[in-house]
Write an enzyme that holds these catalytic residues in place. Structure first.
Site, PDB file in Angstrom:
ATOM      1  N   THR A  70       0.858  -1.187   0.000  1.00 15.50           N
ATOM      2  CA  THR A  70       0.000   0.000   0.000  1.00 15.50           C
ATOM      3  C   THR A  70       0.889   1.229   0.000  1.00 15.50           C
ATOM      4  O   THR A  70       1.622   1.475   0.955  1.00 15.50           O
ATOM      5  CB  THR A  70      -0.912  -0.010   1.245  1.00 15.50           C
ATOM      6  OG1 THR A  70      -1.761  -1.144   1.171  1.00 15.50           O
ATOM      7  CG2 THR A  70      -1.758   1.254   1.323  1.00 15.50           C
ATOM      8  N   LYS A 123      -6.855   1.431  -3.879  1.00 18.60           N
ATOM      9  CA  LYS A 123      -6.629   0.975  -2.509  1.00 18.60           C
ATOM     10  C   LYS A 123      -6.910   2.129  -1.532  1.00 18.60           C
ATOM     11  O   LYS A 123      -7.469   1.926  -0.450  1.00 18.60           O
ATOM     12  CB  LYS A 123      -5.197   0.468  -2.356  1.00 18.60           C
ATOM     13  CG  LYS A 123      -4.757   0.161  -0.936  1.00 18.60           C
ATOM     14  CD  LYS A 123      -5.305  -1.148  -0.381  1.00 18.60           C
ATOM     15  CE  LYS A 123      -5.062  -1.255   1.117  1.00 18.60           C
ATOM     16  NZ  LYS A 123      -4.408  -2.448   1.577  1.00 18.60           N
ATOM     17  N   LYS A 160      -1.320   5.682   9.201  1.00 21.09           N
ATOM     18  CA  LYS A 160      -0.556   5.556   7.951  1.00 21.09           C
ATOM     19  C   LYS A 160      -1.490   5.529   6.732  1.00 21.09           C
ATOM     20  O   LYS A 160      -1.302   6.287   5.780  1.00 21.09           O
ATOM     21  CB  LYS A 160       0.277   4.267   7.996  1.00 21.09           C
ATOM     22  CG  LYS A 160       0.980   3.925   6.684  1.00 21.09           C
ATOM     23  CD  LYS A 160       1.834   2.671   6.789  1.00 21.09           C
ATOM     24  CE  LYS A 160       1.078   1.372   6.559  1.00 21.09           C
ATOM     25  NZ  LYS A 160       0.606   1.156   5.169  1.00 21.09           N
TER      26      LYS A 160
END
Lengths: 303, 303
Positions: free
Chosen positions: A100, A176, A244
């Site tokens: 990611t 994503k 994050k």
């Protein structure tokens, strides 16, 4: 033409996600050379029938595919260019980045990779460790159609929902981000809602049962809601993961100049939780930001 | 003791929700006198075997129960006190308020009602017209336990998920606000997420399929998402309903001094949609606020 069970696959990143993904490649007949900076990652892979590599160069040497399941874009760059993985790969190799990462970083890496004549697939996943182990990951792949066609057998060995989201690397990373935006906002919304119920003395379990069975429901509410009612729930995914991931969502919005006000606000709530020292706690504990804001104790004390 | 199939039930508000709810009471053997300001509401009720009342006083006269399925708290107050329904009810009657109202207004009405010796049940619903017709509403009831026990057979004739959320009228209204908070925020989040996907040229249907099948999913995403991809979707619930309902959510937070930042932000997005003239459009069109913010055309033009 370099992807297939006849060509070596280099797999870098044998952590809780990468290890079961690499194992699924082995199960499907791909000759995988696995590398991880941690010796235990390499030995766990060897124990399950994989071939461990002692260095990145050894893993990459002449390989037709390089799968990167590392922590972030910086690690991907360090492996490709710093450690020299790219130059050790076959000249027509395909690089598959499954971590990611911010879309702009992915696009920049893809540009540098394709400049060497190799192909790049931006292919982040969702589905967690459970999906990685079962080979049921959702894979959001972006690359030209011909490259996707080449990589598809390998992708389908790791996930059962392989989507081609677009021709441009970076689009997979954005997809994503779209996914994580919803997870993060839905999770924070569940915390906000259950906090309001607690504030007026409604039993948390009753409130959760009501909204879990109505149009108010979400996957996150049903999964994390029960742990919002616990004092010290087990950690399935930490607050800092959303610090994050929502950070990446906001970077995605920033690079595309798209305002994402709900994601920005949800990020602040996770950030505050982390700042209070709860970064390693279960992400359901974002509800602590509401307790802090509104001066409440936990559910057990209010109901 | 005044609730039961042996005592007349006055039912006020025979709209799209109230009419099928009153019909379900009739089906369960309650002798219902239905009133609506609109003659067509009364005649529709008569056609399905109910007894229409020409005035509120005639509906209420000696009744053991008064069910209010009106538009808002002001209407409930006008019927109870302005039109004098309360004084026409039996001295031990139970008033059941099922409209979506601000908790503080409900608590104030309950106080005035119980001061006359009558009982008050705060019992808003969720489940929409489909749930009202099928008798499968979720009912969030707040009142002392003895009052709930008395009202339960009547409530269970209209809903199959009757929850006692607390002893204080206003807690039911807050629980409904908790429900609407999640619906509204999850809906706006779906719009934000699909807008980000569109911004980078990801096909809307593909993006929706991915997030509908992952941990990003919510009831609202799956129900309203497809209509976000349409140019002019049919209206199942209007933008202005969320302008109203999230307004009630924020009033609930204000009266309890609970900060609800995500709900406040979502409210602004619906408000802006209404301000652009889309108040009567399907609530999925809150996505228009993101198109306006981020300078995009509709999905059809970007993918």
């Amino acid at each position: 033409m370099a992807v297939g069970t006849a060509h070596p696959v280099a797999f870098v990143g044998l952590g809780s996600m990468g290890l079961p993904m690499a194992r699924n490649l082995v199960r499907h007949g791909f000759p995988v050379r696995g590398f991880d900076v941690r010796a235990e990652g390499r030995s766990a892979f060897a124990q399950s029938g994989g071939t461990p590599a002692e260095t990145i160069a050894a893993a990459a040497d002449g390989a037709g595919t390089l799968v990167l399941m590392v922590v972030n874009a910086d690690q991907a760059e360090a492996i490709l260019f710093g450690a020299g993985a790219l130059e050790h790969l076959a000249p027509d190799a395909v690089i598959v980045l499954m971590a990611t990462c911010p879309p702009a970083s992915v696009a920049a890496l893809a540009k540098r990779v394709t400049a060497t004549g190799r192909a790049f697939v931006d292919a982040p996943v969702s589905g967690g460790v459970v999906g990685a182990e079962a080979g049921t990951l959702t894979i959001m792949a972006a690359a030209p159609a011909a490259v996707i066609a080449q990589a598809r057998p390998l992708l389908e060995a790791m996930g059962d929902k392989v989507f081609h989201v677009g021709p441009e690397p970076g689009q997979g990373a954005t997809m994503k981000a779209v996914n994580q935006l919803l997870c993060g906002v839905n999770l924070a919304a569940a915390a906000e809602a259950l906090s309001l119920a607690a504030k007026v003395g409604i039993d948390g379990a009753t409130a959760l049962e009501i909204v879990s069975g109505s149009s108010a429901s979400s996957w996150m509410l049903r999964d994390r809601g029960p742990r919002m009612l616990e004092e010290t729930p087990r950690v399935t995914s930490a607050v800092d993961i959303f610090v994050k991931d929502l950070g990446i969502v906001l970077e995605a919005g920033r690079s595309e100049k798209a305002a994402l006000p709900l994601a920005a606000l949800a990020h602040q709530l996770f950030l505050a939780a982390s700042g209070r020292g709860a970064g390693a706690e279960d992400d359901s504990q974002v509800i602590g930001s509401y307790r802090a804001l509104n001066g409440m104790q936990s559910f057990k004390h209010t109901t």
